[in-house]
Write an enzyme that holds these catalytic residues in place. Structure first.
Site, PDB file in Angstrom:
ATOM      1  N   SER A 204       0.855  -1.186   0.000  1.00  0.00           N
ATOM      2  CA  SER A 204       0.000   0.000   0.000  1.00  0.00           C
ATOM      3  C   SER A 204       0.896   1.242   0.000  1.00  0.00           C
ATOM      4  O   SER A 204       2.046   1.173   0.466  1.00  0.00           O
ATOM      5  CB  SER A 204      -0.859   0.013   1.274  1.00  0.00           C
ATOM      6  OG  SER A 204      -1.465   1.276   1.473  1.00  0.00           O
TER       7      SER A 204
ATOM      8  N   TYR B 111      -2.471  -0.760  10.374  1.00  0.00           N
ATOM      9  CA  TYR B 111      -2.379  -1.051   8.934  1.00  0.00           C
ATOM     10  C   TYR B 111      -1.038  -0.562   8.385  1.00  0.00           C
ATOM     11  O   TYR B 111      -0.363  -1.280   7.650  1.00  0.00           O
ATOM     12  CB  TYR B 111      -3.551  -0.371   8.205  1.00  0.00           C
ATOM     13  CG  TYR B 111      -3.630  -0.709   6.730  1.00  0.00           C
ATOM     14  CD1 TYR B 111      -4.090  -1.965   6.320  1.00  0.00           C
ATOM     15  CD2 TYR B 111      -3.275   0.212   5.757  1.00  0.00           C
ATOM     16  CE1 TYR B 111      -4.173  -2.277   4.964  1.00  0.00           C
ATOM     17  CE2 TYR B 111      -3.357  -0.102   4.409  1.00  0.00           C
ATOM     18  CZ  TYR B 111      -3.813  -1.339   4.020  1.00  0.00           C
ATOM     19  OH  TYR B 111      -3.887  -1.658   2.679  1.00  0.00           O
TER      20      TYR B 111
HETATM   21  N1  LIG Z   1      -8.885  -1.160  -1.176  1.00  0.00           N
HETATM   22  C1  LIG Z   1      -7.921  -0.270  -0.974  1.00  0.00           C
HETATM   23  O1  LIG Z   1      -8.154   0.951  -0.870  1.00  0.00           O
HETATM   24  C2  LIG Z   1      -6.495  -0.733  -0.912  1.00  0.00           C
HETATM   25  C3  LIG Z   1      -5.476   0.247  -1.020  1.00  0.00           C
HETATM   26  C4  LIG Z   1      -4.147  -0.157  -0.941  1.00  0.00           C
HETATM   27  C5  LIG Z   1      -3.834  -1.488  -0.763  1.00  0.00           C
HETATM   28  N2  LIG Z   1      -4.830  -2.417  -0.668  1.00  0.00           N
HETATM   29  C6  LIG Z   1      -4.439  -3.814  -0.461  1.00  0.00           C
HETATM   30  O2  LIG Z   1      -4.916  -4.582  -1.542  1.00  0.00           O
HETATM   31  C7  LIG Z   1      -5.106  -5.929  -1.115  1.00  0.00           C
HETATM   32  C8  LIG Z   1      -6.454  -6.433  -1.611  1.00  0.00           C
HETATM   33  O3  LIG Z   1      -7.478  -5.657  -1.014  1.00  0.00           O
HETATM   34  P1  LIG Z   1      -8.843  -5.294  -1.751  1.00  0.00           P
HETATM   35  O4  LIG Z   1      -8.934  -3.837  -1.856  1.00  0.00           O
HETATM   36  O5  LIG Z   1      -9.042  -6.115  -2.959  1.00  0.00           O
HETATM   37  O6  LIG Z   1      -9.884  -5.725  -0.593  1.00  0.00           O
HETATM   38  P2  LIG Z   1     -10.974  -6.905  -0.501  1.00  0.00           P
HETATM   39  O7  LIG Z   1     -11.898  -6.859  -1.658  1.00  0.00           O
HETATM   40  O8  LIG Z   1     -11.521  -6.805   0.871  1.00  0.00           O
HETATM   41  O9  LIG Z   1     -10.083  -8.218  -0.640  1.00  0.00           O
HETATM   42  C9  LIG Z   1      -9.354  -8.750   0.419  1.00  0.00           C
HETATM   43  C10 LIG Z   1      -9.180 -10.235   0.163  1.00  0.00           C
HETATM   44  O10 LIG Z   1      -8.379 -10.806   1.209  1.00  0.00           O
HETATM   45  C11 LIG Z   1      -9.000 -11.991   1.642  1.00  0.00           C
HETATM   46  N3  LIG Z   1      -8.632 -12.291   3.023  1.00  0.00           N
HETATM   47  C12 LIG Z   1      -8.689 -11.459   4.096  1.00  0.00           C
HETATM   48  N4  LIG Z   1      -8.288 -12.106   5.196  1.00  0.00           N
HETATM   49  C13 LIG Z   1      -7.964 -13.367   4.814  1.00  0.00           C
HETATM   50  C14 LIG Z   1      -7.493 -14.510   5.510  1.00  0.00           C
HETATM   51  N5  LIG Z   1      -7.265 -14.502   6.839  1.00  0.00           N
HETATM   52  N6  LIG Z   1      -7.283 -15.662   4.818  1.00  0.00           N
HETATM   53  C15 LIG Z   1      -7.545 -15.699   3.482  1.00  0.00           C
HETATM   54  N7  LIG Z   1      -7.958 -14.636   2.776  1.00  0.00           N
HETATM   55  C16 LIG Z   1      -8.181 -13.490   3.435  1.00  0.00           C
HETATM   56  C17 LIG Z   1     -10.498 -11.739   1.469  1.00  0.00           C
HETATM   57  O11 LIG Z   1     -11.203 -12.933   1.296  1.00  0.00           O
HETATM   58  P3  LIG Z   1     -12.107 -13.680   2.404  1.00  0.00           P
HETATM   59  O12 LIG Z   1     -12.752 -12.627   3.245  1.00  0.00           O
HETATM   60  O13 LIG Z   1     -13.055 -14.490   1.578  1.00  0.00           O
HETATM   61  O14 LIG Z   1     -11.138 -14.526   3.161  1.00  0.00           O
HETATM   62  C18 LIG Z   1     -10.507 -10.987   0.140  1.00  0.00           C
HETATM   63  O15 LIG Z   1     -10.510 -11.892  -0.934  1.00  0.00           O
HETATM   64  C19 LIG Z   1      -4.935  -5.917   0.408  1.00  0.00           C
HETATM   65  O16 LIG Z   1      -3.660  -6.397   0.749  1.00  0.00           O
HETATM   66  C20 LIG Z   1      -5.039  -4.440   0.770  1.00  0.00           C
HETATM   67  O17 LIG Z   1      -4.325  -4.122   1.938  1.00  0.00           O
HETATM   68  C21 LIG Z   1      -6.136  -2.075  -0.746  1.00  0.00           C
END
Ligand SMILES: NC(=O)c1ccc[n+]([C@@H]2O[C@H](COP(=O)([O-])OP(=O)(O)OC[C@H]3O[C@@H](n4cnc5c(N)ncnc54)[C@H](OP(=O)(O)O)[C@@H]3O)[C@@H](O)[C@H]2O)c1
Length: 271
Positions: free
Chosen positions: A146, A159
């Site tokens: 991030s 975070y």
């Molecule tokens: N959205 C943003 O603004 C943003 C910005 C910068 C970076 N990111 C990073 O991008 C990445 C993806 O996030 P996203 O935005 O796509 O959010 P998201 O739609 O909430 O996806 C997160 C994924 O992680 C999985 N997950 C969470 N805990 C888990 C666990 N204990 N075991 C297995 N799977 C797990 C969730 O699946 P289940 O709940 O089905 O397990 C889901 O598939 C993350 O690392 C996040 O920190 C996001």
């Protein structure tokens, strides 16, 4: 520089039941990669399979499990071996969770949970899969960090800590694995329109409004897959994200003055 070839490759993508992970899995499968997709929610993970319209069917292989558990890592190893591919070509450590709110008002469990998913689970899965990555072709470990792993903001201490840890560990691992031809790519998105804000740990509802200028998960995935194919060291996504990271590197005193304002602390929402 040698490129990573998606066609005929074998990959693992974590956190593929929604958001960025699902889009990365789809885009890799579109280019001929067999992708082992991992997440906890079975229904949403199966949707990742059914919503992919490409060929051949069976390019996406689901593993339902919690990445903080050793049992899930063992299931991933078993599936890799069953493919008879001879190794693993790509690991995308994308699964992650967030939390918003002052550190002093949070429980110790909030810090533990965020660190377990965003850092320890990533490190342990990578450790487990390294022998298989060593047998892969021009292998890449892609860690989804991030911009907050480069520049810390108030109200997101847990975070930020987890993504700074991921950043530092990625840089060290990249040096260690360079001689073996394994690339470590750190992708640092800014705010992305995903389900991320619906699953924040110990966070008041309403704190999680979306920022203006956020990217779609598809766009983040496109840039991520491009970084993997070109075996990039690091990419920081979005104009706003770059501005924050580079301003913090060049003018840390100024950024601190801006961020310490209480007004900003309530509104800060870049991720
Ligand atoms: N959205 C943003 O603004 C943003 C910005 C910068 C970076 N990111 C990073 O991008 C990445 C993806 O996030 P996203 O935005 O796509 O959010 P998201 O739609 O909430 O996806 C997160 C994924 O992680 C999985 N997950 C969470 N805990 C888990 C666990 N204990 N075991 C297995 N799977 C797990 C969730 O699946 P289940 O709940 O089905 O397990 C889901 O598939 C993350 O690392 C996040 O920190 C996001």
């Amino acid at each position: 520089m040698k490129r990573w070839d998606p066609s005929g490759a074998l990959a693992v993508v974590t956190g593929a039941s929604s958001g960025i992970g699902r889009c990365i899995a789809h885009q890799l499968a579109d280019q001929g990669t067999k992708v082992i997709v991992v997440a906890r929610r079975e229904e949403q993970l199966m949707e990742t399979l059914t919503s992919w319209q490409g060929n051949p069917p069976g390019s996406l292989m689901p593993i339902v499990g919690d990445l903080t558990e050793q049992n899930t890592r063992q299931k991933i190893v078993k599936t890799i071996k069953e493919q008879g591919h001879g190794g693993l070509d790509l690991l995308v450590n994308n699964a992650g969770v967030g939390a918003i709110g002052p550190f002093g008002e949070a429980s110790p469990q909030r810090l533990r949970q965020v660190m377990e998913v965003n850092f320890f689970a990533v490190a342990e899965l990578t450790r487990t899969l390294l022998p298989h990555l060593r047998l892969g072709h021009a292998s890449v470990i892609c860690n989804v960090g991030s911009v907050l792993g480069h520049c810390a903001v108030p109200d997101k201490s847990e975070y930020c800590a987890s993504k700074f840890a991921l950043h530092g560990w990625s840089d060290a691992l990249r040096c260690e694995l360079a001689a073996e031809g394994i690339q470590v790519t750190l992708v640092s998105p800014s705010t992305t329109r995903s389900e991320f804000f619906n699953s924040l740990i110990e966070t008041d509802s309403g704190t999680a409004s979306k920022s203006i200028g956020s990217w779609s998960p598809q766009r983040v995935a496109q840039h991520t897959v491009r970084a993997i194919v070109h075996r990039k060291r690091e990419v920081i996504l979005s104009g706003g994200g770059k501005l924050l990271v580079y301003a913090d590197r060049l003018l840390p005193g100024l950024i601190h003055k801006i961020l310490k304002r209480p007004r900003y602390a309530k509104r800060a929402n870049a991720n």
